[in-house]
Design a protein around this motif. Structure first.
Motif, PDB file in Angstrom:
ATOM      1  N   LEU A 278     -13.200  -4.589 -26.407  1.00  0.00           N
ATOM      2  CA  LEU A 278     -14.188  -3.871 -25.603  1.00  0.00           C
ATOM      3  C   LEU A 278     -15.418  -4.737 -25.361  1.00  0.00           C
ATOM      4  O   LEU A 278     -15.737  -5.620 -26.148  1.00  0.00           O
ATOM      5  CB  LEU A 278     -14.581  -2.567 -26.309  1.00  0.00           C
ATOM      6  N   ASP A 279     -16.126  -4.449 -24.300  1.00  0.00           N
ATOM      7  CA  ASP A 279     -17.342  -5.190 -23.945  1.00  0.00           C
ATOM      8  C   ASP A 279     -18.531  -4.566 -24.683  1.00  0.00           C
ATOM      9  O   ASP A 279     -19.220  -3.688 -24.156  1.00  0.00           O
ATOM     10  CB  ASP A 279     -17.544  -5.155 -22.431  1.00  0.00           C
ATOM     11  N   ALA A 280     -18.766  -5.021 -25.902  1.00  0.00           N
ATOM     12  CA  ALA A 280     -19.821  -4.450 -26.752  1.00  0.00           C
ATOM     13  C   ALA A 280     -21.197  -4.598 -26.112  1.00  0.00           C
ATOM     14  O   ALA A 280     -22.017  -3.675 -26.180  1.00  0.00           O
ATOM     15  CB  ALA A 280     -19.802  -5.095 -28.126  1.00  0.00           C
ATOM     16  N   ASP A 281     -21.465  -5.747 -25.487  1.00  0.00           N
ATOM     17  CA  ASP A 281     -22.775  -5.946 -24.865  1.00  0.00           C
ATOM     18  C   ASP A 281     -23.030  -4.915 -23.768  1.00  0.00           C
ATOM     19  O   ASP A 281     -24.132  -4.365 -23.663  1.00  0.00           O
ATOM     20  CB  ASP A 281     -22.891  -7.362 -24.291  1.00  0.00           C
ATOM     21  N   ARG A 282     -22.017  -4.625 -22.964  1.00  0.00           N
ATOM     22  CA  ARG A 282     -22.164  -3.638 -21.891  1.00  0.00           C
ATOM     23  C   ARG A 282     -22.402  -2.247 -22.473  1.00  0.00           C
ATOM     24  O   ARG A 282     -23.280  -1.511 -22.021  1.00  0.00           O
ATOM     25  CB  ARG A 282     -20.920  -3.622 -21.000  1.00  0.00           C
ATOM     26  N   ILE A 283     -21.642  -1.900 -23.508  1.00  0.00           N
ATOM     27  CA  ILE A 283     -21.784  -0.581 -24.129  1.00  0.00           C
ATOM     28  C   ILE A 283     -23.174  -0.428 -24.734  1.00  0.00           C
ATOM     29  O   ILE A 283     -23.854   0.583 -24.539  1.00  0.00           O
ATOM     30  CB  ILE A 283     -20.687  -0.359 -25.191  1.00  0.00           C
ATOM     31  N   LEU A 284     -23.628  -1.439 -25.454  1.00  0.00           N
ATOM     32  CA  LEU A 284     -24.958  -1.381 -26.078  1.00  0.00           C
ATOM     33  C   LEU A 284     -26.065  -1.337 -25.037  1.00  0.00           C
ATOM     34  O   LEU A 284     -27.060  -0.616 -25.199  1.00  0.00           O
ATOM     35  CB  LEU A 284     -25.143  -2.566 -27.027  1.00  0.00           C
ATOM     36  N   ALA A 285     -25.919  -2.094 -23.946  1.00  0.00           N
ATOM     37  CA  ALA A 285     -26.929  -2.098 -22.883  1.00  0.00           C
ATOM     38  C   ALA A 285     -27.015  -0.726 -22.223  1.00  0.00           C
ATOM     39  O   ALA A 285     -28.110  -0.217 -21.953  1.00  0.00           O
ATOM     40  CB  ALA A 285     -26.606  -3.171 -21.847  1.00  0.00           C
TER      41      ALA A 285
END
Length: 117
Positions: free
Chosen positions: A102-109
């Motif tokens: 999963l794209d953790a940076d996108r989710i956190l942003a």
């Protein structure tokens, strides 16, 4: 409302202590069975056993500058956060999709944006 909680299977809130080795040191973690079940699912998604996943969480939390002083609470929050991210659709319900994919940076942003709007 409360019957949904009070009449649930009492084994969910029964505690279990598990011993594991982190960096050569044996440690024990005591959690309710409900949390162990969730953590096992998280580990399985990424092809790890529970001690491997907990060790990785420990190292990543240290690398992120977190104090491991209350690591058991951190594990509880990880389990609840996993369920919350599933409810929001950020983590798919299909357990064959690894979390590491999963794209953790996108989710956190996106989370950050939602919290600050």
């Amino acid at each position: 409302m409360c019957q949904l909680f009070t009449n649930a299977d009492p084994t969910l809130w029964s505690s279990a202590t598990r011993s594991l080795r982190i960096d050569g040191m044996v440690t024990s973690v005591r959690l309710e069975n409900f949390f162990w079940t969730i953590l096992e699912e998280i580990a399985k998604r990424d092809g790890m056993n529970l001690p491997q996943m907990i060790t990785q969480l420990y190292h990543e939390s240290i690398d992120s500058g977190h104090d491991p002083g209350n690591f058991t609470s951190f594990l509880r929050v990880c389990a609840v956060r996993y369920l919350t991210l599933q409810l929001s659709g950020d983590i798919p319900h299909q357990t064959n999709i690894p979390i590491r994919s999963l794209d953790a940076d996108r989710i956190l942003a996106r989370e950050f944006e939602q919290q600050h709007c």
